[in-house]
Design an enzyme around this catalytic site. Structure first.
Site, short mmCIF file in Angstrom:
data_model
loop_
_atom_site.label_atom_id
_atom_site.label_comp_id
_atom_site.label_asym_id
_atom_site.label_seq_id
_atom_site.Cartn_x
_atom_site.Cartn_y
_atom_site.Cartn_z
N GLY A 129 36.57 41.62 55.35
CA GLY A 129 37.44 41.36 54.19
C GLY A 129 38.36 40.18 54.48
CE1 TYR A 182 44.80 51.77 51.57
CE2 TYR A 182 46.98 52.69 51.99
CZ TYR A 182 46.09 51.64 52.07
OH TYR A 182 46.48 50.45 52.65
CE LYS A 230 44.14 51.36 55.03
NZ LYS A 230 43.46 50.22 55.66
CB ILE A 257 52.11 43.26 53.44
CG1 ILE A 257 52.19 44.05 54.76
CG2 ILE A 257 51.82 41.78 53.70
CD1 ILE A 257 53.31 43.66 55.70
P1 NAP Z 1 43.19 42.69 49.34
O1 NAP Z 1 43.87 41.40 49.09
O2 NAP Z 1 42.77 43.55 48.19
O3 NAP Z 1 41.91 42.42 50.26
C1 NAP Z 1 41.01 43.42 50.58
C2 NAP Z 1 39.81 42.79 51.23
O4 NAP Z 1 38.90 43.85 51.57
C3 NAP Z 1 39.08 41.82 50.32
O5 NAP Z 1 38.89 40.61 51.01
C4 NAP Z 1 37.74 42.51 50.04
O6 NAP Z 1 36.65 41.62 50.04
C5 NAP Z 1 37.60 43.40 51.26
N1 NAP Z 1 36.72 44.53 50.96
C6 NAP Z 1 36.90 45.55 50.11
N2 NAP Z 1 35.84 46.38 50.12
C7 NAP Z 1 34.95 45.83 50.99
C8 NAP Z 1 33.66 46.22 51.44
N3 NAP Z 1 33.07 47.34 50.98
N4 NAP Z 1 33.02 45.43 52.34
C9 NAP Z 1 33.61 44.31 52.81
N5 NAP Z 1 34.83 43.89 52.42
C10 NAP Z 1 35.49 44.65 51.53
O7 NAP Z 1 44.08 43.68 50.26
P2 NAP Z 1 45.20 43.36 51.35
O8 NAP Z 1 46.51 43.75 50.77
O9 NAP Z 1 45.03 42.02 51.95
O10 NAP Z 1 44.84 44.50 52.43
C11 NAP Z 1 44.10 44.23 53.62
C12 NAP Z 1 44.18 45.46 54.51
O11 NAP Z 1 45.54 45.77 54.80
C13 NAP Z 1 43.61 46.73 53.86
O12 NAP Z 1 42.94 47.50 54.83
C14 NAP Z 1 44.85 47.44 53.37
O13 NAP Z 1 44.63 48.82 53.25
C15 NAP Z 1 45.83 47.11 54.47
N6 NAP Z 1 47.22 47.23 54.10
C16 NAP Z 1 47.78 46.45 53.12
C17 NAP Z 1 49.13 46.60 52.82
C18 NAP Z 1 49.81 45.75 51.75
O14 NAP Z 1 51.01 45.96 51.50
N7 NAP Z 1 49.15 44.80 51.13
C19 NAP Z 1 49.91 47.54 53.50
C20 NAP Z 1 49.30 48.33 54.48
C21 NAP Z 1 47.98 48.14 54.79
P3 NAP Z 1 35.90 41.10 48.69
O15 NAP Z 1 36.97 40.55 47.80
O16 NAP Z 1 34.94 40.08 49.19
O17 NAP Z 1 35.22 42.31 48.12
#
Ligand code: NAP
Length: 248
Positions: free
Chosen positions: A13, A156, A160, A189
Site C-alpha cells: 500500500g 479494525y 490491529k 495521523i
Molecule cells: P490510506 O491513505 O487509505 O492508504 C491505504 C493503502 O492501503 C492504500 O495505498 C491502498 O492501496 C492499500 N491497500 C488497501 N487494501 C489493499 C490490498 N488488499 N492490497 C494491497 N494494498 C491495499 O491509509 P493511511 O491512512 O495511509 O493508512 C496506512 C496504514 O496506517 C494502514 O494500515 C492504517 O490502518 C494505518 N494507520 C493509519 C492511521 C491514520 O491516522 N491515518 C492511524 C493508525 C494507523 P490502493 O489504493 O492501491 O488500493
C-alpha cells in the site's frame, strides 16, 4: 544519519498516505523501493517517477495482499526483479466502521483479510528469503486502536491487535535468523481522510493528545526508517507508539 544503501525494501500500500511517505523516506535513505499497490496504479507510477527524479530506484508491483497467492507472488517478484528482500513494511490497511449490531460479517471479514491476513501472507513469504540470507527487518503498521480499542471499529481494532500478537510471535520465531520484527502504532495521523472531519470532532481528538497536535505521515515514516536501519539492530518484538503521547 540513516543509511539504507544496498537494501531492498517493499512497502505494501505504498502509493498513498502513510505508505507514500514511507516509500519516499526509505528511498531518500538509499534503499531500492518496491511500491505495492492494489488499485492506485497511476499514483504508484507517479511515485516511481518522483523517486527516480531524486536519483533513487523504485518500481511498482500490483498485488492484493489479502489474497495468499497474490501476496506470495508479490514477494517472489521482488526477489526475482531485485535479487533479495531486506525490509518489508506491512502498511496496507483499510477500515469499514460500524457498531457491532450493524456490522455485517462481510465488513468484519474484509478488514481482517486485508489488515491481519495480508500482513501474515507477506511476512510468511518474506521470512523464507530473510531467514535464508540471515537478515531482515519486518515492520508492521498497527494502530493505537489495537491497544485501546475504539467504538465502531471492532473489526479494525481486532485486526490491529492481531498484528501486535503476530509481530511478537514472529519476533520470537525469527530472532535466531537475525530477522527483526516490530510494530508501529500510529495515533491520529493527518491524511486526506482526516482533513475533512468536522471541527468539533477534530478539537475533541486534539484534547486527548498531550502534544496538542496531530501526527504527520513523515512522523510515522521516520520511525520506519529508524527501525529499518542498523541503529535499531537490538530492537525486536516491540510496539512503538507514534501518537503524541495519546496512549501511555
Ligand atoms: P490510506 O491513505 O487509505 O492508504 C491505504 C493503502 O492501503 C492504500 O495505498 C491502498 O492501496 C492499500 N491497500 C488497501 N487494501 C489493499 C490490498 N488488499 N492490497 C494491497 N494494498 C491495499 O491509509 P493511511 O491512512 O495511509 O493508512 C496506512 C496504514 O496506517 C494502514 O494500515 C492504517 O490502518 C494505518 N494507520 C493509519 C492511521 C491514520 O491516522 N491515518 C492511524 C493508525 C494507523 P490502493 O489504493 O492501491 O488500493
Amino acid at each position: 544519519m540513516i543509511n539504507l544503501e544496498g537494501k531492498v525494501a517493499l512497502v505494501t500500500g505504498g502509493a498513498n498516505g502513510i505508505g507514500k511517505a514511507i516509500s519516499k523516506k526509505l528511498a531518500e535513505a538509499g534503499a531500492t523501493v518496491v511500491i505495492n499497490y492494489n488499485s492506485s496504479e497511476s499514483k504508484a507510477n507517479a511515485l516511481v517517477n518522483e523517486i527516480s527524479l531524486l536519483g533513487k530506484t523504485a518500481i511498482a508491483i500490483k498485488a492484493n495482499v489479502s489474497n495468499f497467492v497474490e501476496a506470495t507472488t508479490l514477494i517472489d517478484e521482488v526477489v526475482s526483479k531485485l535479487g533479495k528482500i531486506d525490509i518489508l513494511v506491512n502498511n496496507a490497511g483499510i477500515t469499514s466502521d460500524n457498531f457491532i449490531l450493524r456490522m455485517s460479517e462481510e465488513e468484519f471479514d474484509k478488514v481482517i483479510a486485508t489488515n491481519l491476513k495480508g500482513t501474515w501472507n507477506c511476512s510468511k513469504q518474506a521470512a523464507k528469503y530473510m531467514s535464508k540470507q540471515r537478515f531482515g527487518k519486518i515492520i508492521n503498521i498497527s494502530s493505537i486502536v489495537g491497544l485501546v480499542g475504539n467504538a465502531g471499529q471492532s473489526n479494525y481494532a481486532a485486526s490491529k491487535a492481531g498484528i501486535i500478537g503476530l509481530t511478537k510471535a514472529l519476533a520470537k520465531e525469527l530472532a535466531k535468523r537475525n530477522v527483526l520484527v516490530n510494530a508501529i502504532a500510529p495515533g491520529f495521523i493527518e491524511t486526506e481522510m482526516t482533513k475533512v472531519l468536522p471541527e468539533a470532532i477534530i478539537n475533541q481528538y486534539l484534547e486527548s493528545i498531550p502534544l496538542s497536535k496531530f501526527g504527520s505521515v513523515e512522523d510515522v515514516a521516520n520511525m520506519v526508517c529508524f527501525l529499518a536501519s542498523s541503529l535499531a539492530d537490538y530492537i525486536t518484538g516491540q510496539v512503538i507508539n507514534v501518537d503524541g503521547g495519546m496512549v501511555m
